[in-house]
Design a protein around this motif. Structure first.
Motif, PDB file in Angstrom:
ATOM      1  N   GLU A 275       0.851  -1.189   0.000  1.00 43.83           N
ATOM      2  CA  GLU A 275       0.000   0.000   0.000  1.00 43.83           C
ATOM      3  C   GLU A 275       0.887   1.239   0.000  1.00 43.83           C
ATOM      4  OE1 GLU A 275      -3.723   1.953   2.517  1.00 43.83           O
ATOM      5  OE2 GLU A 275      -2.488   0.374   3.428  1.00 43.83           O
ATOM      6  N   GLN A 276       0.681   2.118  -0.996  1.00 40.43           N
ATOM      7  CA  GLN A 276       1.435   3.364  -1.040  1.00 40.43           C
ATOM      8  C   GLN A 276       0.685   4.423  -1.835  1.00 40.43           C
ATOM      9  OE1 GLN A 276       5.260   3.051  -3.186  1.00 40.43           O
ATOM     10  NE2 GLN A 276       4.577   1.067  -3.936  1.00 40.43           N
ATOM     11  N   PHE A 277       1.088   5.670  -1.612  1.00 46.90           N
ATOM     12  CA  PHE A 277       0.458   6.821  -2.257  1.00 46.90           C
ATOM     13  C   PHE A 277       0.857   6.894  -3.729  1.00 46.90           C
ATOM     14  CE2 PHE A 277       1.032  11.275  -3.634  1.00 46.90           C
ATOM     15  CZ  PHE A 277      -0.290  11.689  -3.600  1.00 46.90           C
TER      16      PHE A 277
ATOM     17  N   GLY B  48      10.344   0.882   2.596  1.00 44.58           N
ATOM     18  CA  GLY B  48      10.564   1.974   1.649  1.00 44.58           C
ATOM     19  C   GLY B  48      11.794   2.774   2.013  1.00 44.58           C
ATOM     20  N   LEU B  49      12.376   3.427   0.994  1.00 48.22           N
ATOM     21  CA  LEU B  49      13.564   4.254   1.178  1.00 48.22           C
ATOM     22  C   LEU B  49      13.145   5.702   1.375  1.00 48.22           C
ATOM     23  CD1 LEU B  49      15.842   2.743  -1.625  1.00 48.22           C
ATOM     24  CD2 LEU B  49      15.770   2.147   0.811  1.00 48.22           C
ATOM     25  N   GLU B  50      13.482   6.262   2.537  1.00 46.57           N
ATOM     26  CA  GLU B  50      13.063   7.627   2.825  1.00 46.57           C
ATOM     27  C   GLU B  50      13.669   8.628   1.849  1.00 46.57           C
ATOM     28  OE1 GLU B  50      13.014   9.152   6.737  1.00 46.57           O
ATOM     29  OE2 GLU B  50      12.276   7.295   7.656  1.00 46.57           O
ATOM     30  N   ASP B  51      14.915   8.382   1.410  1.00 47.86           N
ATOM     31  CA  ASP B  51      15.536   9.338   0.496  1.00 47.86           C
ATOM     32  C   ASP B  51      14.914   9.296  -0.899  1.00 47.86           C
ATOM     33  OD1 ASP B  51      16.556   6.880  -0.222  1.00 47.86           O
ATOM     34  OD2 ASP B  51      18.623   7.556  -0.403  1.00 47.86           O
ATOM     35  N   GLU B  52      14.086   8.283  -1.168  1.00 48.89           N
ATOM     36  CA  GLU B  52      13.323   8.231  -2.415  1.00 48.89           C
ATOM     37  C   GLU B  52      11.846   8.562  -2.180  1.00 48.89           C
ATOM     38  OE1 GLU B  52      13.928   4.602  -4.541  1.00 48.89           O
ATOM     39  OE2 GLU B  52      16.125   4.819  -4.581  1.00 48.89           O
ATOM     40  N   HIS B  53      11.555   9.079  -0.968  1.00 42.74           N
ATOM     41  CA  HIS B  53      10.197   9.471  -0.584  1.00 42.74           C
ATOM     42  C   HIS B  53       9.216   8.308  -0.689  1.00 42.74           C
ATOM     43  CE1 HIS B  53      12.258  13.231  -1.889  1.00 42.74           C
ATOM     44  NE2 HIS B  53      11.787  13.630  -0.713  1.00 42.74           N
ATOM     45  N   GLU B  54       9.688   7.125  -0.318  1.00 46.87           N
ATOM     46  CA  GLU B  54       8.823   5.954  -0.293  1.00 46.87           C
ATOM     47  C   GLU B  54       8.264   5.751   1.111  1.00 46.87           C
ATOM     48  OE1 GLU B  54      10.733   3.052  -3.705  1.00 46.87           O
ATOM     49  OE2 GLU B  54      11.420   2.819  -1.635  1.00 46.87           O
ATOM     50  N   ASP B  55       6.997   5.434   1.183  1.00 42.82           N
ATOM     51  CA  ASP B  55       6.334   5.112   2.448  1.00 42.82           C
ATOM     52  C   ASP B  55       5.383   3.964   2.144  1.00 42.82           C
ATOM     53  OD1 ASP B  55       5.460   5.328   5.150  1.00 42.82           O
ATOM     54  OD2 ASP B  55       3.722   6.490   4.474  1.00 42.82           O
ATOM     55  N   ILE B  56       5.780   2.741   2.511  1.00 47.62           N
ATOM     56  CA  ILE B  56       5.106   1.533   2.051  1.00 47.62           C
ATOM     57  C   ILE B  56       4.675   0.686   3.241  1.00 47.62           C
ATOM     58  CG2 ILE B  56       5.395  -0.625   0.756  1.00 47.62           C
ATOM     59  CD1 ILE B  56       7.558   0.882  -0.906  1.00 47.62           C
ATOM     60  N   ARG B  57       3.419   0.246   3.205  1.00 46.91           N
ATOM     61  CA  ARG B  57       2.949  -0.745   4.174  1.00 46.91           C
ATOM     62  C   ARG B  57       2.692  -2.052   3.429  1.00 46.91           C
ATOM     63  NH1 ARG B  57       0.784  -0.496   9.236  1.00 46.91           N
ATOM     64  NH2 ARG B  57       0.389   1.745   9.077  1.00 46.91           N
ATOM     65  N   ALA B  58       3.362  -3.117   3.857  1.00 45.20           N
ATOM     66  CA  ALA B  58       3.181  -4.434   3.258  1.00 45.20           C
ATOM     67  C   ALA B  58       2.074  -5.173   4.003  1.00 45.20           C
ATOM     68  CB  ALA B  58       4.481  -5.225   3.309  1.00 45.20           C
ATOM     69  N   HIS B  59       1.093  -5.640   3.245  1.00 47.98           N
ATOM     70  CA  HIS B  59      -0.046  -6.382   3.793  1.00 47.98           C
ATOM     71  C   HIS B  59       0.023  -7.831   3.335  1.00 47.98           C
ATOM     72  CE1 HIS B  59      -2.397  -2.757   4.991  1.00 47.98           C
ATOM     73  NE2 HIS B  59      -1.840  -2.218   3.923  1.00 47.98           N
ATOM     74  N   VAL B  60      -0.261  -8.759   4.235  1.00 46.62           N
ATOM     75  CA  VAL B  60      -0.405 -10.171   3.891  1.00 46.62           C
ATOM     76  C   VAL B  60      -1.893 -10.479   3.808  1.00 46.62           C
ATOM     77  CG1 VAL B  60       0.056 -12.551   4.571  1.00 46.62           C
ATOM     78  CG2 VAL B  60       1.760 -10.760   5.032  1.00 46.62           C
TER      79      VAL B  60
ATOM     80  N   LEU C 289       0.250   9.539  -6.974  1.00 46.69           N
ATOM     81  CA  LEU C 289      -0.230  10.849  -7.410  1.00 46.69           C
ATOM     82  C   LEU C 289      -1.274  10.751  -8.519  1.00 46.69           C
ATOM     83  CD1 LEU C 289       0.055  13.962  -7.347  1.00 46.69           C
ATOM     84  CD2 LEU C 289       1.955  13.722  -8.957  1.00 46.69           C
ATOM     85  N   GLY C 290      -1.096   9.804  -9.426  1.00 47.84           N
ATOM     86  CA  GLY C 290      -2.004   9.690 -10.565  1.00 47.84           C
ATOM     87  C   GLY C 290      -3.425   9.304 -10.199  1.00 47.84           C
ATOM     88  N   ALA C 291      -3.644   8.855  -8.965  1.00 46.51           N
ATOM     89  CA  ALA C 291      -4.994   8.467  -8.541  1.00 46.51           C
ATOM     90  C   ALA C 291      -5.745   9.603  -7.849  1.00 46.51           C
ATOM     91  CB  ALA C 291      -4.924   7.255  -7.602  1.00 46.51           C
ATOM     92  N   ILE C 292      -5.087  10.747  -7.654  1.00 53.46           N
ATOM     93  CA  ILE C 292      -5.775  11.894  -7.050  1.00 53.46           C
ATOM     94  C   ILE C 292      -6.863  12.389  -7.997  1.00 53.46           C
ATOM     95  CG2 ILE C 292      -5.491  14.348  -6.494  1.00 53.46           C
ATOM     96  CD1 ILE C 292      -2.962  13.751  -5.102  1.00 53.46           C
ATOM     97  N   GLY C 293      -7.996  12.762  -7.431  1.00 56.30           N
ATOM     98  CA  GLY C 293      -9.100  13.272  -8.232  1.00 56.30           C
ATOM     99  C   GLY C 293     -10.082  12.204  -8.660  1.00 56.30           C
ATOM    100  N   ARG C 294      -9.745  10.946  -8.431  1.00 59.91           N
ATOM    101  CA  ARG C 294     -10.677   9.858  -8.704  1.00 59.91           C
ATOM    102  C   ARG C 294     -11.569   9.639  -7.486  1.00 59.91           C
ATOM    103  NH1 ARG C 294     -10.423   8.783 -14.188  1.00 59.91           N
ATOM    104  NH2 ARG C 294      -8.246   8.989 -14.855  1.00 59.91           N
ATOM    105  N   ASP C 295     -12.627   8.903  -7.678  1.00 53.70           N
ATOM    106  CA  ASP C 295     -13.541   8.596  -6.576  1.00 53.70           C
ATOM    107  C   ASP C 295     -13.028   7.378  -5.815  1.00 53.70           C
ATOM    108  OD1 ASP C 295     -15.709   8.644  -4.885  1.00 53.70           O
ATOM    109  OD2 ASP C 295     -17.036   7.568  -6.268  1.00 53.70           O
ATOM    110  N   GLN C 296     -11.816   7.546  -5.255  1.00 52.06           N
ATOM    111  CA  GLN C 296     -11.170   6.469  -4.516  1.00 52.06           C
ATOM    112  C   GLN C 296     -10.008   7.062  -3.740  1.00 52.06           C
ATOM    113  OE1 GLN C 296      -9.430   4.383  -8.193  1.00 52.06           O
ATOM    114  NE2 GLN C 296      -7.728   4.291  -6.743  1.00 52.06           N
ATOM    115  N   SER C 297      -9.425   6.256  -2.861  1.00 56.44           N
ATOM    116  CA  SER C 297      -8.215   6.684  -2.165  1.00 56.44           C
ATOM    117  C   SER C 297      -7.038   6.654  -3.124  1.00 56.44           C
ATOM    118  CB  SER C 297      -7.932   5.749  -0.988  1.00 56.44           C
ATOM    119  OG  SER C 297      -6.642   6.014  -0.442  1.00 56.44           O
ATOM    120  N   PRO C 298      -6.128   7.652  -3.039  1.00 54.02           N
ATOM    121  CA  PRO C 298      -4.901   7.588  -3.835  1.00 54.02           C
ATOM    122  C   PRO C 298      -3.830   6.689  -3.208  1.00 54.02           C
ATOM    123  CG  PRO C 298      -4.989   9.657  -2.661  1.00 54.02           C
ATOM    124  CD  PRO C 298      -6.280   8.941  -2.365  1.00 54.02           C
ATOM    125  N   TRP C 299      -4.122   6.019  -2.132  1.00 52.15           N
ATOM    126  CA  TRP C 299      -3.254   4.960  -1.598  1.00 52.15           C
ATOM    127  C   TRP C 299      -3.735   3.650  -2.200  1.00 52.15           C
ATOM    128  CZ3 TRP C 299      -3.454   9.518   0.773  1.00 52.15           C
ATOM    129  CH2 TRP C 299      -2.296   9.990   1.405  1.00 52.15           C
TER     130      TRP C 299
END
Length: 205
Positions: free
Chosen positions: A72-74, A154-166, A76-86
């Motif tokens: 699960e991650q953010f 995720g790598l902070e210096d690449e602005h990654e913020d990732i949650r791994a779900h099983v 940008l291309g999903a902003i403005g849709r009728d859904q979460s951008p995550w």
């Protein structure tokens, strides 16, 4: 009836090309002509082309527990849709010069989910959106153990913020059906898993 693929790249004439944007990605403008199916030549026309580079995506699958890992991650291309951008996606990364797709898969598995793949099976290669971008995705299913999977990566210096779900394979398939997963790589890979699940559970153990 004519057979497909009568034309090749050599049939396209690029009369002019210029870079109109160069940032994290690059955009070129092309002036081109090519033959038509009816035997005439297409008049010169212009197109903008998004040069993104190729990527490798992997669906991590544990055949013993019948579970997958989704990230699960953010986006940008999903902003403005009728859904979460995550979004819920696969392990994925851009192919660097000199790297094989398998190298990218292993690198990104570690960086994005703390996973190592003991086996990688090719699903397919596909053009993401060939009407406007050069990007090719190399798609795999990778064997993992999900026993201790999950968490934040995720790598902070690449602005990654990732949650791994099983999640169970059944739940992943259900998320395709109800639209909770709506990105191409994940859809293709999970539907491929649905078709090959019995074989993988018997042959990967």
């Amino acid at each position: 009836m004519a057979e497909p693929f009568q034309f090749q790249s050599s049939d396209v004439t690029i009369e002019k090309r210029e870079t109109v944007f160069q940032g994290f990605f690059r955009m070129d403008k092309l002036w081109l002509v090519h033959p038509r199916f009816d035997g005439r030549n297409m008049p010169q026309f212009t197109r903008e082309l998004f040069l993104r580079g190729d990527a490798t995506c992997v669906l991590p699958y544990d055949p013993d527990r019948d579970e997958v890992v989704l990230l699960e991650q953010f986006r940008l291309g999903a902003i403005g849709r009728d859904q979460s951008p995550w979004l819920l996606e696969l392990v994925a990364g851009m192919n660097e010069n000199g790297e094989s797709s398998e190298d990218v898969a292993q690198r990104e598995g570690q960086e994005e989910a703390g996973l190592s793949f003991s086996k990688l099976e090719k699903i397919c290669d596909y053009l993401v959106s060939p009407g406007g971008t050069t990007e090719m995705v190399y798609l795999y299913c990778g064997k993992v153990s999900t026993e201790s999977a999950g968490g934040l990566y995720g790598l902070e210096d690449e602005h990654e913020d990732i949650r791994a779900h099983v999640v169970s394979a059944d739940e992943a398939i259900a998320m395709i059906s109800d639209g909770r997963i709506n990105n191409a790589a994940a859809i293709i890979a999970i539907q491929w898993l649905q078709l090959n699940r019995t074989r993988l559970r018997a042959g990967w153990q």
